[in-house]
Enzyme design. Structure first.
Site, short mmCIF file in Angstrom:
data_model
loop_
_atom_site.label_atom_id
_atom_site.label_comp_id
_atom_site.label_asym_id
_atom_site.label_seq_id
_atom_site.Cartn_x
_atom_site.Cartn_y
_atom_site.Cartn_z
N ASP A 8 0.88 -1.17 0.00
CA ASP A 8 0.00 0.00 0.00
C ASP A 8 0.92 1.23 0.00
O ASP A 8 2.12 1.11 0.23
CB ASP A 8 -0.89 -0.01 1.26
CG ASP A 8 -1.81 1.20 1.34
OD1 ASP A 8 -2.33 1.63 0.29
OD2 ASP A 8 -1.99 1.73 2.45
N SER A 9 0.33 2.39 -0.22
CA SER A 9 1.10 3.62 -0.13
C SER A 9 1.57 3.86 1.30
O SER A 9 2.36 4.77 1.54
CB SER A 9 0.25 4.80 -0.58
OG SER A 9 -0.82 4.99 0.33
N CYS A 71 -4.41 -1.31 -2.01
CA CYS A 71 -4.53 0.14 -2.18
C CYS A 71 -5.44 0.37 -3.39
O CYS A 71 -5.12 -0.07 -4.50
CB CYS A 71 -3.14 0.72 -2.44
SG CYS A 71 -3.14 2.48 -2.84
N GLU A 149 -1.61 8.19 8.39
CA GLU A 149 -0.16 7.92 8.36
C GLU A 149 0.52 8.46 9.62
O GLU A 149 1.50 7.90 10.09
CB GLU A 149 0.48 8.58 7.12
CG GLU A 149 0.26 7.83 5.83
CD GLU A 149 0.98 6.48 5.79
OE1 GLU A 149 2.19 6.45 6.01
OE2 GLU A 149 0.31 5.46 5.55
N CYS A 181 -10.73 3.66 0.16
CA CYS A 181 -9.30 3.81 0.42
C CYS A 181 -9.01 3.00 1.67
O CYS A 181 -9.71 3.13 2.68
CB CYS A 181 -8.95 5.28 0.64
SG CYS A 181 -7.28 5.55 1.27
N HIS A 183 -6.78 3.16 3.87
CA HIS A 183 -6.44 3.92 5.09
C HIS A 183 -7.68 4.24 5.93
O HIS A 183 -7.61 4.33 7.15
CB HIS A 183 -5.76 5.24 4.72
CG HIS A 183 -4.30 5.11 4.42
ND1 HIS A 183 -3.84 4.58 3.23
CD2 HIS A 183 -3.21 5.46 5.13
CE1 HIS A 183 -2.51 4.62 3.23
NE2 HIS A 183 -2.10 5.13 4.37
N1 DGL Z 1 -4.59 3.23 0.95
C1 DGL Z 1 -4.58 3.90 -0.33
C2 DGL Z 1 -5.88 3.61 -1.08
O1 DGL Z 1 -6.53 2.62 -0.80
C3 DGL Z 1 -4.27 5.35 -0.10
C4 DGL Z 1 -3.77 6.02 -1.31
C5 DGL Z 1 -2.97 7.27 -1.04
O2 DGL Z 1 -1.84 7.15 -0.60
O3 DGL Z 1 -3.48 8.35 -1.33
O4 DGL Z 1 -6.24 4.30 -2.00
#
Ligand code: DGL
Length: 276
Positions: A8-9, A71, A149, A181, A183
């Site tokens: 993931d990011s 992600c 984050e 998302c 997150h």
């Molecule tokens: N967890 C990522 C998602 O599902 C976040 C993406 C981001 O870093 O903007 O889209």
């Protein structure tokens, strides 16, 4: 043999990792949090694709026998490019618009996601395919990924941001809110307290657990996983278990604190610097 790679990011994909661990306790899992490059959702598609490719190379070299793109943003822009790199199954996720449109009684569905996801062709395709007479309201939510984050899951600023994004959706009468998302999974208690009991919060982590747990060939928010991928994920004789965690964060100790806070068990001293 080989690991299951999940990336993931940043920390959002831990929700997916947890679901995979529940379903496959004997598998060795590798998790990559690309926190040094988050948020993906505010970047050009080409930048997100480049990061997703670099991480996929790293996981393939490990080696991984399956890769889960935990992600939505990376999935909606980079999946074709990643699948072109390898024959190893690459499993992606997309906002759970289909189940939400099937479940709505008010006929209005809200989708909270990153700017990149909201603007993606994938989401337009999902709405065209499953929207029908349902009004699907897309709400980009810049800033929320950064709050997660940094570990601010329930403070006043995070609540204000969420209230700002959710108010128009509530005013329009949504009864389903899709978390598009990974997150946002960690903001669910706060989101629930804002939207109240009349709105169902839809996110894929539980669906992934259910589907993987049943050893089905369905995964990630109703997405069909190819039979080869389902087979690759099932290694009944493997008893390796275990984890490896990697992060591209500049401040690794801080990243480890946040990851530990969200993951909730024995990560201390185990976070490694992502070499790509
Ligand atoms: N967890 C990522 C998602 O599902 C976040 C993406 C981001 O870093 O903007 O889209």
């Amino acid at each position: 043999m080989g690991s299951i790679g999940v990336f993931d990011s940043g920390v959002g994909g831990l929700s997916t990792l947890h679901a995979i661990r529940q379903a496959y306790p004997d598998e060795h899992l590798m998790y990559v949090a690309d926190s040094g490059h988050a948020p993906y959702g505010d970047q050009a598609a080409s930048a997100v694709i480049a990061r997703a490719q670099a991480i996929t190379h790293f996981l393939l070299d490990a080696p991984c026998k399956a890769i889960v793109v935990a992600c939505n943003t990376a999935s909606v822009v980079a999946l074709p490019a990643l699948r072109a790199m390898t024959s190893v199954p690459i499993i992606g996720m997309e906002p759970a618009i289909k189940p939400a449109t099937l479940a709505t009684r008010t006929g209005v569905v809200g989708v909270l996601a990153t700017t990149r996801t909201v603007q993606s062709e994938s989401v337009q395709r999902l709405i065209a395919q499953f929207g029908g007479s349902v009004r699907v309201m897309l709400q980009a939510a810049p800033g929320l990924v950064e709050r997660v984050e940094q570990g601010y899951l329930a403070d006043e600023h995070t609540r204000d941001l969420l209230t700002h994004y959710l108010t128009p959706l509530l005013a329009a009468g949504i009864d389903q809110l899709v978390l598009g998302c990974t997150h946002y999974y960690f903001l669910r208690p706060l989101i629930t307290s804002i939207v109240g009991g009349g709105v169902t919060v839809v996110e894929p982590a539980e669906a992934i657990a259910r589907q993987l747990g049943a050893r089905s060939n369905l995964i990630a928010g109703g997405r069909v996983l190819e039979a080869s991928a389902a087979a690759a994920l099932q290694t009944p004789h493997a008893v390796t278990g275990g984890f490896a965690f990697y992060s591209s964060a500049n401040d690794l100790p801080q990243a480890e604190r946040i990851l530990s806070q969200l993951w909730g068990d024995g990560l201390a001293g185990r976070l490694q610097q992502l070499p790509v």
